[in-house]
Motif scaffolding. Structure first.
Motif, PDB file in Angstrom:
ATOM      1  N   MET A   1      -4.601 -18.697  26.881  1.00 31.85           N
ATOM      2  CA  MET A   1      -4.948 -18.510  25.475  1.00 31.85           C
ATOM      3  C   MET A   1      -3.892 -17.653  24.811  1.00 31.85           C
ATOM      4  SD  MET A   1      -9.033 -17.625  25.857  1.00 31.85           S
ATOM      5  CE  MET A   1      -9.070 -16.900  24.271  1.00 31.85           C
ATOM      6  N   ARG A   2      -3.767 -17.771  23.502  1.00 30.94           N
ATOM      7  CA  ARG A   2      -2.913 -16.871  22.749  1.00 30.94           C
ATOM      8  C   ARG A   2      -3.605 -15.513  22.670  1.00 30.94           C
ATOM      9  NH1 ARG A   2      -0.888 -20.312  17.564  1.00 30.94           N
ATOM     10  NH2 ARG A   2       0.335 -21.843  18.716  1.00 30.94           N
ATOM     11  N   MET A   3      -2.819 -14.473  22.563  1.00 34.55           N
ATOM     12  CA  MET A   3      -3.366 -13.115  22.559  1.00 34.55           C
ATOM     13  C   MET A   3      -4.294 -12.868  21.370  1.00 34.55           C
ATOM     14  SD  MET A   3      -2.417 -11.728  25.325  1.00 34.55           S
ATOM     15  CE  MET A   3      -2.708 -10.003  25.140  1.00 34.55           C
ATOM     16  N   GLU A   4      -4.055 -13.528  20.242  1.00 37.18           N
ATOM     17  CA  GLU A   4      -4.866 -13.245  19.059  1.00 37.18           C
ATOM     18  C   GLU A   4      -6.180 -14.022  19.032  1.00 37.18           C
ATOM     19  OE1 GLU A   4      -1.846 -16.410  17.771  1.00 37.18           O
ATOM     20  OE2 GLU A   4      -1.753 -14.551  18.892  1.00 37.18           O
ATOM     21  N   TRP A   5      -6.385 -14.970  19.970  1.00 38.06           N
ATOM     22  CA  TRP A   5      -7.614 -15.757  19.987  1.00 38.06           C
ATOM     23  C   TRP A   5      -8.751 -14.961  20.609  1.00 38.06           C
ATOM     24  CZ3 TRP A   5      -5.649 -21.009  22.335  1.00 38.06           C
ATOM     25  CH2 TRP A   5      -4.822 -21.645  21.398  1.00 38.06           C
ATOM     26  N   ARG A   6      -9.948 -15.095  20.013  1.00 37.08           N
ATOM     27  CA  ARG A   6     -11.151 -14.471  20.580  1.00 37.08           C
ATOM     28  C   ARG A   6     -11.908 -15.453  21.458  1.00 37.08           C
ATOM     29  NH1 ARG A   6     -14.691 -10.877  16.703  1.00 37.08           N
ATOM     30  NH2 ARG A   6     -15.421 -10.279  18.734  1.00 37.08           N
ATOM     31  N   THR A   7     -11.813 -16.762  21.134  1.00 37.22           N
ATOM     32  CA  THR A   7     -12.537 -17.765  21.899  1.00 37.22           C
ATOM     33  C   THR A   7     -11.556 -18.808  22.416  1.00 37.22           C
ATOM     34  OG1 THR A   7     -12.943 -19.057  19.900  1.00 37.22           O
ATOM     35  CG2 THR A   7     -14.665 -17.519  20.555  1.00 37.22           C
ATOM     36  N   CYS A   8     -11.902 -19.403  23.521  1.00 36.95           N
ATOM     37  CA  CYS A   8     -11.075 -20.444  24.119  1.00 36.95           C
ATOM     38  C   CYS A   8     -11.435 -21.778  23.459  1.00 36.95           C
ATOM     39  CB  CYS A   8     -11.331 -20.501  25.621  1.00 36.95           C
ATOM     40  SG  CYS A   8     -10.469 -21.878  26.436  1.00 36.95           S
ATOM     41  N   PRO A   9     -10.455 -22.471  22.863  1.00 31.06           N
ATOM     42  CA  PRO A   9     -10.772 -23.743  22.216  1.00 31.06           C
ATOM     43  C   PRO A   9     -11.185 -24.821  23.216  1.00 31.06           C
ATOM     44  CG  PRO A   9      -8.402 -23.291  22.090  1.00 31.06           C
ATOM     45  CD  PRO A   9      -9.054 -22.093  22.690  1.00 31.06           C
ATOM     46  N   ARG A  10     -10.719 -24.748  24.452  1.00 31.40           N
ATOM     47  CA  ARG A  10     -11.093 -25.745  25.453  1.00 31.40           C
ATOM     48  C   ARG A  10     -12.532 -25.551  25.920  1.00 31.40           C
ATOM     49  NH1 ARG A  10      -6.487 -26.222  29.820  1.00 31.40           N
ATOM     50  NH2 ARG A  10      -7.401 -28.275  30.204  1.00 31.40           N
ATOM     51  N   CYS A  11     -12.942 -24.302  26.059  1.00 33.49           N
ATOM     52  CA  CYS A  11     -14.316 -24.026  26.526  1.00 33.49           C
ATOM     53  C   CYS A  11     -15.344 -24.215  25.414  1.00 33.49           C
ATOM     54  CB  CYS A  11     -14.432 -22.604  27.057  1.00 33.49           C
ATOM     55  SG  CYS A  11     -13.485 -22.300  28.550  1.00 33.49           S
ATOM     56  N   SER A  12     -15.009 -23.760  24.217  1.00 33.25           N
ATOM     57  CA  SER A  12     -15.984 -23.797  23.127  1.00 33.25           C
ATOM     58  C   SER A  12     -15.958 -25.101  22.348  1.00 33.25           C
ATOM     59  CB  SER A  12     -15.741 -22.620  22.173  1.00 33.25           C
ATOM     60  OG  SER A  12     -14.487 -22.763  21.529  1.00 33.25           O
ATOM     61  N   GLY A  13     -14.873 -25.863  22.430  1.00 32.88           N
ATOM     62  CA  GLY A  13     -14.771 -27.109  21.689  1.00 32.88           C
ATOM     63  C   GLY A  13     -14.576 -26.898  20.202  1.00 32.88           C
ATOM     64  N   THR A  14     -14.203 -25.685  19.815  1.00 32.21           N
ATOM     65  CA  THR A  14     -13.993 -25.369  18.409  1.00 32.21           C
ATOM     66  C   THR A  14     -12.584 -24.838  18.218  1.00 32.21           C
ATOM     67  OG1 THR A  14     -14.800 -23.118  18.702  1.00 32.21           O
ATOM     68  CG2 THR A  14     -16.427 -24.774  18.069  1.00 32.21           C
ATOM     69  N   ARG A  15     -12.238 -24.636  16.966  1.00 28.43           N
ATOM     70  CA  ARG A  15     -10.930 -24.046  16.668  1.00 28.43           C
ATOM     71  C   ARG A  15     -10.936 -22.596  17.139  1.00 28.43           C
ATOM     72  NH1 ARG A  15      -9.077 -24.971  10.760  1.00 28.43           N
ATOM     73  NH2 ARG A  15      -7.207 -24.197  11.757  1.00 28.43           N
ATOM     74  N   PRO A  16      -9.825 -22.100  17.585  1.00 30.53           N
ATOM     75  CA  PRO A  16      -9.788 -20.704  18.074  1.00 30.53           C
ATOM     76  C   PRO A  16      -9.990 -19.716  16.936  1.00 30.53           C
ATOM     77  CG  PRO A  16      -7.596 -21.661  18.091  1.00 30.53           C
ATOM     78  CD  PRO A  16      -8.549 -22.773  17.732  1.00 30.53           C
TER      79      PRO A  16
END
Length: 175
Positions: A20-35
């Motif tokens: 993940m990028r350092m600024e992301w709070r959520t993983c887009p692959r796990c959550s299925g949403t935009r980071p």
């Protein structure tokens, strides 16, 4: 010579191990949403992990300030059940129609079985002293009729048909 895209030296991973990028709070692959980007107010120590180091200890919250009152009288039974009276340092006079007197704070209680001037409290930093003011029906501390009594935590003070539960400030009043 081909230029390579610079890869970050520190890589953040989600709990499933996805980069993940350092600024992301959520993983887009796990959550299925935009980071989601990190909230700007997050502490840098919250985002930094040093392998093998003990976990970062959060500072303990500041202690609650002590109450400004010395004693708290809560009407446990009687006509004004539930009323709370904060006793600050000084002299207090209780009754169904207490007379003005220099240096006293007056507390009127709607109880026809109380005397006009029923009892007084003298609150200082060391103790709260209850004194009967010559009332007709008397003043009781717990189950004993008293002329003078030093109040303690949990005491029940009865005057007329009103019973007060005493709570004392454990730390003393705030300065």
């Amino acid at each position: 010579m081909l230029s390579r895209i610079q890869q970050p030296k520190v890589v953040k991973h989600c709990p499933e191990g996805h980069p993940m990028r350092m600024e992301w709070r959520t993983c887009p692959r796990c959550s299925g949403t935009r980071p989601e980007a990190e909230a700007p107010a997050r502490d840098a120590t919250e985002m930094t992990v040093i392998l093998g180091a003990p976990p970062v200890q959060r500072p303990e919250p500041a202690p609650e300030p002590p109450p400004t009152w010395i004693a708290l009288l809560t009407v446990a039974s009687g006509p004004e059940t539930g009323r709370r009276i904060e006793i600050h340092p000084g002299r207090w006079k209780f009754g169904k129609g207490p007379r003005e007197e220099a240096g006293f704070t007056l507390v009127q209680i709607a109880d026809n079985f109380m005397s006009r001037d029923h009892f007084a409290l003298e609150a200082g930093t060391a103790a709260v002293v209850l004194r009967d003011l010559g009332s007709t029906n008397g003043t009781f501390a717990n189950t004993s009729r008293v002329e003078r009594h030093i109040l303690a935590e949990g005491d029940l003070v009865r005057a007329g048909e009103t019973t007060f539960r005493v709570s004392l400030a454990t730390k003393g009043p705030a300065s």
